[in-house]
Design a protein around this motif. Structure first.
Motif, PDB file in Angstrom:
ATOM      1  N   ASP A  68       0.817  -1.217   0.000  1.00 13.43           N
ATOM      2  CA  ASP A  68       0.000   0.000   0.000  1.00 13.43           C
ATOM      3  C   ASP A  68       0.852   1.269   0.000  1.00 13.43           C
ATOM      4  OD1 ASP A  68       0.978  -0.415   2.545  1.00 13.43           O
ATOM      5  OD2 ASP A  68      -0.889   0.124   3.556  1.00 13.43           O
ATOM      6  N   ALA A  69       2.167   1.127  -0.018  1.00 10.90           N
ATOM      7  CA  ALA A  69       3.053   2.292   0.090  1.00 10.90           C
ATOM      8  C   ALA A  69       3.291   2.986  -1.252  1.00 10.90           C
ATOM      9  CB  ALA A  69       4.390   1.882   0.703  1.00 10.90           C
ATOM     10  N   TRP A  70       3.223   2.244  -2.340  1.00 10.05           N
ATOM     11  CA  TRP A  70       3.452   2.862  -3.648  1.00 10.05           C
ATOM     12  C   TRP A  70       2.772   2.038  -4.737  1.00 10.05           C
ATOM     13  CZ3 TRP A  70       7.098   0.409  -7.124  1.00 10.05           C
ATOM     14  CH2 TRP A  70       7.776  -0.662  -6.563  1.00 10.05           C
ATOM     15  N   ASP A  71       2.489   2.672  -5.867  1.00  8.00           N
ATOM     16  CA  ASP A  71       1.701   2.046  -6.929  1.00  8.00           C
ATOM     17  C   ASP A  71       2.344   0.807  -7.522  1.00  8.00           C
ATOM     18  OD1 ASP A  71      -0.198   4.023  -6.631  1.00  8.00           O
ATOM     19  OD2 ASP A  71       0.555   5.250  -8.285  1.00  8.00           O
ATOM     20  N   GLY A  72       3.655   0.763  -7.606  1.00 12.09           N
ATOM     21  CA  GLY A  72       4.336  -0.359  -8.244  1.00 12.09           C
ATOM     22  C   GLY A  72       4.533  -1.573  -7.357  1.00 12.09           C
ATOM     23  N   ALA A  73       4.157  -1.471  -6.097  1.00  6.54           N
ATOM     24  CA  ALA A  73       4.435  -2.549  -5.142  1.00  6.54           C
ATOM     25  C   ALA A  73       3.727  -3.854  -5.506  1.00  6.54           C
ATOM     26  CB  ALA A  73       4.063  -2.120  -3.735  1.00  6.54           C
ATOM     27  N   SER A  74       2.493  -3.782  -5.960  1.00  3.15           N
ATOM     28  CA  SER A  74       1.784  -5.018  -6.297  1.00  3.15           C
ATOM     29  C   SER A  74       2.423  -5.693  -7.508  1.00  3.15           C
ATOM     30  CB  SER A  74       0.302  -4.757  -6.534  1.00  3.15           C
ATOM     31  OG  SER A  74       0.117  -3.876  -7.620  1.00  3.15           O
ATOM     32  N   GLY A  75       2.946  -4.915  -8.429  1.00  2.16           N
ATOM     33  CA  GLY A  75       3.660  -5.484  -9.579  1.00  2.16           C
ATOM     34  C   GLY A  75       4.949  -6.160  -9.145  1.00  2.16           C
ATOM     35  N   LEU A  76       5.656  -5.530  -8.213  1.00  2.00           N
ATOM     36  CA  LEU A  76       6.889  -6.121  -7.694  1.00  2.00           C
ATOM     37  C   LEU A  76       6.578  -7.410  -6.939  1.00  2.00           C
ATOM     38  CD1 LEU A  76       9.942  -5.974  -7.322  1.00  2.00           C
ATOM     39  CD2 LEU A  76       9.553  -4.463  -5.358  1.00  2.00           C
ATOM     40  N   LEU A  77       5.495  -7.409  -6.182  1.00  2.00           N
ATOM     41  CA  LEU A  77       5.088  -8.624  -5.476  1.00  2.00           C
ATOM     42  C   LEU A  77       4.791  -9.747  -6.468  1.00  2.00           C
ATOM     43  CD1 LEU A  77       4.494 -10.015  -2.802  1.00  2.00           C
ATOM     44  CD2 LEU A  77       2.149  -9.131  -2.950  1.00  2.00           C
ATOM     45  N   SER A  78       4.171  -9.420  -7.583  1.00  2.00           N
ATOM     46  CA  SER A  78       3.900 -10.427  -8.619  1.00  2.00           C
ATOM     47  C   SER A  78       5.195 -10.994  -9.191  1.00  2.00           C
ATOM     48  CB  SER A  78       3.060  -9.825  -9.750  1.00  2.00           C
ATOM     49  OG  SER A  78       1.783  -9.479  -9.279  1.00  2.00           O
ATOM     50  N   ILE A  79       6.187 -10.151  -9.370  1.00  2.00           N
ATOM     51  CA  ILE A  79       7.492 -10.614  -9.851  1.00  2.00           C
ATOM     52  C   ILE A  79       8.106 -11.570  -8.840  1.00  2.00           C
ATOM     53  CG2 ILE A  79       9.870  -9.906 -10.352  1.00  2.00           C
ATOM     54  CD1 ILE A  79       8.649  -7.349 -11.618  1.00  2.00           C
ATOM     55  N   TYR A  80       8.048 -11.211  -7.558  1.00  2.00           N
ATOM     56  CA  TYR A  80       8.576 -12.086  -6.514  1.00  2.00           C
ATOM     57  C   TYR A  80       7.856 -13.433  -6.509  1.00  2.00           C
ATOM     58  CZ  TYR A  80      10.976  -8.059  -4.333  1.00  2.00           C
ATOM     59  OH  TYR A  80      11.789  -6.987  -4.066  1.00  2.00           O
ATOM     60  N   GLN A  81       6.539 -13.411  -6.654  1.00  2.00           N
ATOM     61  CA  GLN A  81       5.771 -14.658  -6.658  1.00  2.00           C
ATOM     62  C   GLN A  81       6.140 -15.523  -7.868  1.00  2.00           C
ATOM     63  OE1 GLN A  81       1.894 -12.840  -6.406  1.00  2.00           O
ATOM     64  NE2 GLN A  81       1.817 -13.032  -4.168  1.00  2.00           N
ATOM     65  N   TYR A  82       6.296 -14.894  -9.021  1.00  2.00           N
ATOM     66  CA  TYR A  82       6.681 -15.636 -10.224  1.00  2.00           C
ATOM     67  C   TYR A  82       8.085 -16.230 -10.054  1.00  2.00           C
ATOM     68  CZ  TYR A  82       7.725 -16.826 -15.024  1.00  2.00           C
ATOM     69  OH  TYR A  82       8.080 -17.508 -16.164  1.00  2.00           O
ATOM     70  N   ALA A  83       9.000 -15.430  -9.541  1.00  2.00           N
ATOM     71  CA  ALA A  83      10.370 -15.909  -9.335  1.00  2.00           C
ATOM     72  C   ALA A  83      10.387 -17.068  -8.348  1.00  2.00           C
ATOM     73  CB  ALA A  83      11.268 -14.771  -8.842  1.00  2.00           C
ATOM     74  N   MET A  84       9.578 -16.985  -7.313  1.00  2.00           N
ATOM     75  CA  MET A  84       9.516 -18.059  -6.326  1.00  2.00           C
ATOM     76  C   MET A  84       9.049 -19.360  -6.988  1.00  2.00           C
ATOM     77  SD  MET A  84       9.993 -19.017  -3.201  1.00  2.00           S
ATOM     78  CE  MET A  84       9.912 -17.673  -2.063  1.00  2.00           C
ATOM     79  N   GLU A  85       8.002 -19.286  -7.775  1.00  2.00           N
ATOM     80  CA  GLU A  85       7.513 -20.475  -8.478  1.00  2.00           C
ATOM     81  C   GLU A  85       8.577 -21.037  -9.421  1.00  2.00           C
ATOM     82  OE1 GLU A  85       3.700 -19.824 -10.338  1.00  2.00           O
ATOM     83  OE2 GLU A  85       2.899 -18.909  -8.526  1.00  2.00           O
ATOM     84  N   ALA A  86       9.291 -20.153 -10.107  1.00  2.00           N
ATOM     85  CA  ALA A  86      10.341 -20.601 -11.022  1.00  2.00           C
ATOM     86  C   ALA A  86      11.483 -21.273 -10.268  1.00  2.00           C
ATOM     87  CB  ALA A  86      10.860 -19.424 -11.849  1.00  2.00           C
ATOM     88  N   MET A  87      11.867 -20.710  -9.112  1.00  2.00           N
ATOM     89  CA  MET A  87      12.948 -21.315  -8.312  1.00  2.00           C
ATOM     90  C   MET A  87      12.537 -22.674  -7.762  1.00  2.00           C
ATOM     91  SD  MET A  87      14.759 -18.187  -6.273  1.00  2.00           S
ATOM     92  CE  MET A  87      13.323 -17.192  -5.957  1.00  2.00           C
ATOM     93  N   ILE A  88      11.295 -22.789  -7.337  1.00  2.00           N
ATOM     94  CA  ILE A  88      10.805 -24.085  -6.849  1.00  2.00           C
ATOM     95  C   ILE A  88      10.858 -25.104  -7.980  1.00  2.00           C
ATOM     96  CG2 ILE A  88       8.754 -25.322  -6.029  1.00  2.00           C
ATOM     97  CD1 ILE A  88       8.076 -22.703  -4.435  1.00  2.00           C
ATOM     98  N   GLY A  89      10.386 -24.711  -9.160  1.00  2.00           N
ATOM     99  CA  GLY A  89      10.437 -25.606 -10.321  1.00  2.00           C
ATOM    100  C   GLY A  89      11.858 -25.943 -10.727  1.00  2.00           C
ATOM    101  N   ALA A  90      12.746 -24.954 -10.658  1.00  2.00           N
ATOM    102  CA  ALA A  90      14.152 -25.188 -11.002  1.00  2.00           C
ATOM    103  C   ALA A  90      14.760 -26.226 -10.069  1.00  2.00           C
ATOM    104  CB  ALA A  90      14.941 -23.881 -10.921  1.00  2.00           C
ATOM    105  N   ASN A  91      14.351 -26.191  -8.819  1.00  2.00           N
ATOM    106  CA  ASN A  91      14.877 -27.111  -7.826  1.00  2.00           C
ATOM    107  C   ASN A  91      14.261 -28.504  -7.983  1.00  2.00           C
ATOM    108  OD1 ASN A  91      16.486 -27.864  -5.705  1.00  2.00           O
ATOM    109  ND2 ASN A  91      15.441 -26.633  -4.181  1.00  2.00           N
ATOM    110  N   ILE A  92      12.949 -28.569  -8.074  1.00  2.00           N
ATOM    111  CA  ILE A  92      12.266 -29.866  -8.175  1.00  2.00           C
ATOM    112  C   ILE A  92      12.655 -30.609  -9.452  1.00  2.00           C
ATOM    113  CG2 ILE A  92      10.001 -30.967  -8.501  1.00  2.00           C
ATOM    114  CD1 ILE A  92       8.850 -28.800  -6.639  1.00  2.00           C
ATOM    115  N   TYR A  93      12.643 -29.888 -10.567  1.00  2.00           N
ATOM    116  CA  TYR A  93      12.882 -30.522 -11.869  1.00  2.00           C
ATOM    117  C   TYR A  93      14.326 -30.414 -12.348  1.00  2.00           C
ATOM    118  CZ  TYR A  93       7.836 -30.493 -11.755  1.00  2.00           C
ATOM    119  OH  TYR A  93       6.522 -30.667 -11.377  1.00  2.00           O
TER     120      TYR A  93
END
Length: 149
Positions: A81-106
């Motif tokens: 809620d601090a700045w307009d771009g924060a939700s977009g940055l959070l989406s990037i973090y979530q995508y990166a997290m999913e990619a890292m999990i997949g990179a590790n599992i597979y």
């Protein structure tokens, strides 16, 4: 010097380095803490990529797990809620997290490379932004907690 004395000297040195690193983190201003996290995140991802390319799955997994811990920390401290771009940055973090999990599992080095390509420009951007800030005092509050929210 005996082998016991050499070992004790190395342990003492390791303790000193650990204390130095702890002090560096505790005395760093918030912007520096953020850039330190990004630096370590990219270091972990690059190490994971190298280990994956060499089929060293243990070190690859260890580095990917540490990178995930950093992204979790970045996500949990992001004030959406601090700045307009924060939700977009959070989406990037979530995508990166999913990619890292997949990179590790597979054991998928391409997903690790994708994370590096996604997060390296952010690392550079935070470094540039931090360099524009005036030098700040210590973020440690009188109660010993970090003044980072």
């Amino acid at each position: 010097m005996t082998s016991t004395a050499v070992r004790a000297s190395r342990l003492s040195r390791a303790g000193q380095v650990s204390r130095y690193n702890d002090d560096a983190v505790l005395s760093a201003p918030p912007a520096r803490l953020l850039t330190m996290l990004y630096d370590r995140l990219l270091l972990d991802l690059n190490r994971a990529q190298s280990a994956q390319e060499s089929s060293n799955w243990g070190p690859a997994s260890e580095n990917l797990l540490h990178a995930q811990a950093i992204v979790t920390e970045l996500s949990s401290t992001l004030k959406t809620d601090a700045w307009d771009g924060a939700s977009g940055l959070l989406s990037i973090y979530q995508y990166a997290m999913e990619a890292m999990i997949g990179a590790n599992i597979y054991r998928d080095v391409e997903r690790t490379k994708e994370c590096i390509k996604l997060l390296e420009p952010l690392r550079q951007g935070w470094h540039e932004a931090a360099s524009l800030l005036p030098v700040q005092g210590s973020p440690v509050r009188s109660n010993g907690t970090l003044g980072v929210g």
